[in-house]
Design an enzyme around this catalytic site. Structure first.
Site, PDB file in Angstrom:
ATOM      1  CG  MET A 171     -59.841 -59.007 -29.812  1.00  0.00           C
ATOM      2  SD  MET A 171     -60.720 -59.180 -31.261  1.00  0.00           S
ATOM      3  CE  MET A 171     -61.306 -60.816 -31.062  1.00  0.00           C
ATOM      4  N   PRO A 172     -62.721 -56.753 -30.510  1.00  0.00           N
ATOM      5  CG  PRO A 172     -63.935 -56.998 -32.512  1.00  0.00           C
ATOM      6  CD  PRO A 172     -63.818 -57.537 -31.098  1.00  0.00           C
ATOM      7  CG  HIS A 173     -61.510 -49.740 -31.539  1.00  0.00           C
ATOM      8  ND1 HIS A 173     -62.472 -49.110 -30.780  1.00  0.00           N
ATOM      9  CD2 HIS A 173     -61.005 -48.800 -32.369  1.00  0.00           C
ATOM     10  CE1 HIS A 173     -62.535 -47.836 -31.136  1.00  0.00           C
ATOM     11  NE2 HIS A 173     -61.658 -47.629 -32.100  1.00  0.00           N
ATOM     12  CB  SER A 179     -64.644 -50.411 -28.238  1.00  0.00           C
ATOM     13  OG  SER A 179     -63.449 -50.747 -28.890  1.00  0.00           O
TER      14      SER A 179
END
Length: 73
Positions: free
Chosen positions: A1-3, A40
């Site tokens: 988290m987060p993407h 990511s």
């Protein structure tokens, strides 16, 4: 988290991708308060002639309630 998923016209160089990832990572760690190791980022080039069909209609028009910034086009 987060993407984070970024779709763009295929004009960005590898250097621009690196700079973009660095800037986004810095902003997300600052605002969200997470470690950069959990972020990511994906980039997906989309040809201009396919933008409306693949991005604008399904992801902007039909999901407007999820946008935190709306384009002016």
């Amino acid at each position: 988290m987060p993407h984070i998923n970024i779709k763009h016209f295929p004009l960005l160089s590898e250097e621009q991708h690196i700079a973009l990832a660095k800037s986004i990572t810095e902003a997300v760690t600052k605002v969200v308060g997470c470690d950069e190791s959990v972020i990511s980022i994906a980039v997906e080039p989309v040809e201009p002639e396919l933008w409306n069909e693949q991005v604008y209609i399904p992801e902007i028009v039909e999901r407007k309630d999820t946008l935190i910034k709306i384009p002016n086009y």
